[in-house]
Design a protein around this motif. Structure first.
Motif, short mmCIF file in Angstrom:
data_model
loop_
_atom_site.label_atom_id
_atom_site.label_comp_id
_atom_site.label_asym_id
_atom_site.label_seq_id
_atom_site.Cartn_x
_atom_site.Cartn_y
_atom_site.Cartn_z
N VAL A 1 7.93 30.80 -54.24
CA VAL A 1 7.48 29.74 -53.33
C VAL A 1 7.85 30.15 -51.91
O VAL A 1 8.85 30.85 -51.68
CB VAL A 1 8.09 28.37 -53.68
N LEU A 2 7.04 29.71 -50.97
CA LEU A 2 7.29 30.01 -49.56
C LEU A 2 8.59 29.37 -49.12
O LEU A 2 8.82 28.18 -49.34
CB LEU A 2 6.13 29.50 -48.71
N LEU B 1 4.03 40.44 -53.21
CA LEU B 1 5.23 40.27 -52.41
C LEU B 1 6.09 41.50 -52.61
O LEU B 1 5.92 42.24 -53.58
CB LEU B 1 5.98 39.01 -52.85
N PHE B 2 7.02 41.71 -51.70
CA PHE B 2 7.81 42.93 -51.72
C PHE B 2 9.30 42.63 -51.57
O PHE B 2 9.71 41.65 -50.96
CB PHE B 2 7.39 43.86 -50.58
N ALA C 1 8.97 33.95 -40.94
CA ALA C 1 9.52 35.24 -41.35
C ALA C 1 8.77 35.87 -42.53
O ALA C 1 8.94 37.04 -42.82
CB ALA C 1 10.99 35.09 -41.72
N GLY C 2 7.96 35.08 -43.23
CA GLY C 2 7.25 35.59 -44.40
C GLY C 2 8.11 35.69 -45.64
O GLY C 2 7.81 36.47 -46.54
N TYR C 3 9.19 34.90 -45.71
CA TYR C 3 10.12 34.96 -46.84
C TYR C 3 9.67 34.03 -47.96
O TYR C 3 9.29 32.87 -47.72
CB TYR C 3 11.53 34.53 -46.42
N ASP D 1 6.29 38.81 -47.56
CA ASP D 1 4.85 39.04 -47.68
C ASP D 1 4.43 40.31 -46.92
O ASP D 1 5.22 40.91 -46.18
CB ASP D 1 4.07 37.82 -47.21
N GLN D 2 3.19 40.69 -47.12
CA GLN D 2 2.68 41.94 -46.54
C GLN D 2 2.66 41.89 -45.01
O GLN D 2 2.95 42.89 -44.35
CB GLN D 2 1.28 42.24 -47.08
#
Length: 171
Positions: free
Chosen positions: A102-103, A3-4, A108-110, A34-35
Motif C-alpha cells: 500500500v502507498l 516496486l523495487f 517519496a514513492g514509498y 516505485d519506478q
C-alpha cells in the motif's frame, strides 16, 4: 505495478517485515519504492543525499536559489567525498510483486507491506552516476549537505527528500 527494493546484498531471497530503526512507532513492514522514484536509491545505502523537484508555489527567490539557470526538474545533491563510492558501487535492485503493498508516501514513492515478500528478480546496477544522468536528473556534489538542508527547510520548496542525513559530514 512493479516496486523495487535496493540493497548492497545480492543474496536476498525473501523479505521479512521488520521494524525500521528510525520508524519504531510503526509495525514491522517490507519497504519498497516505485519506478518514478527509484533513482533516489542509485547510491550506496548509507550515502546522505537530498533530492528535490520543481513544485507549485515555489517563490521566485527560491527558484533562483535551488535551480538557478538549470532546466532540470529534479536535482540530487550528495557530498563530494561520496563520489568515488557511488562511481564504483554495484547495488542490487530487487523487483517485488506489488499486490500486498500500500502507498505510504506519495511524494517519496514509498510503499509498505505487512506481509513477507519474495522478489520476482534481482538486477545488479553499476554506472550509477550515468544512470542518474540518463534520467535527466541533475546530480550535484558539495562538500557538505548542511547548508542545503537548512536552506530547503526554510524555503517554499515542498517536494524534497532528505535521505540518510545522519551520515552527512558535520560542519
Amino acid at each position: 505495478m512493479e516496486l523495487f527494493h535496493f540493497s548492497e546484498d545480492s543474496t536476498i531471497i525473501h523479505f521479512e517485515p521488520r521494524v525500521k530503526s528510525n520508524r519504531t512507532d510503526m509495525p514491522p513492514v517490507v519497504w519498497a519504492i516505485d519506478q518514478e522514484h527509484e533513482f533516489t536509491f542509485y547510491v550506496p545505502r548509507d550515502c546522505p543525499r537530498i533530492v528535490y523537484r520543481r513544485s507549485e508555489g515555489l517563490s521566485d527567490a527560491d527558484h533562483a536559489l535551488f535551480f538557478g539557470a538549470s532546466p532540470a526538474e529534479i536535482i540530487m545533491t550528495v557530498e563530494t567525498h561520496w563520489y568515488q563510492a557511488i562511481r564504483d558501487a554495484t547495488i542490487y535492485r530487487y523487483t517485488l510483486p506489488g499486490d500486498s503493498f500500500v502507498l505510504f508516501d506519495e511524494t517519496a514513492g514509498y510503499y509498505i507491506s505487512e506481509n513477507a515478500v519474495d522478489p520476482i528478480r534481482m538486477d545488479p546496477l553499476t554506472n550509477l552516476i550515468e544512470r542518474i544522468i540518463a534520467l535527466d536528473v541533475e546530480i550535484r556534489f558539495t562538500p557538505s549537505l548542511h547548508p542545503l538542508r537548512e536552506a530547503i527547510l526554510n524555503s517554499s520548496l515542498v517536494d524534497f527528500g532528505i535521505h540518510r542525513f545522519m551520515n552527512a559530514w558535520k560542519l
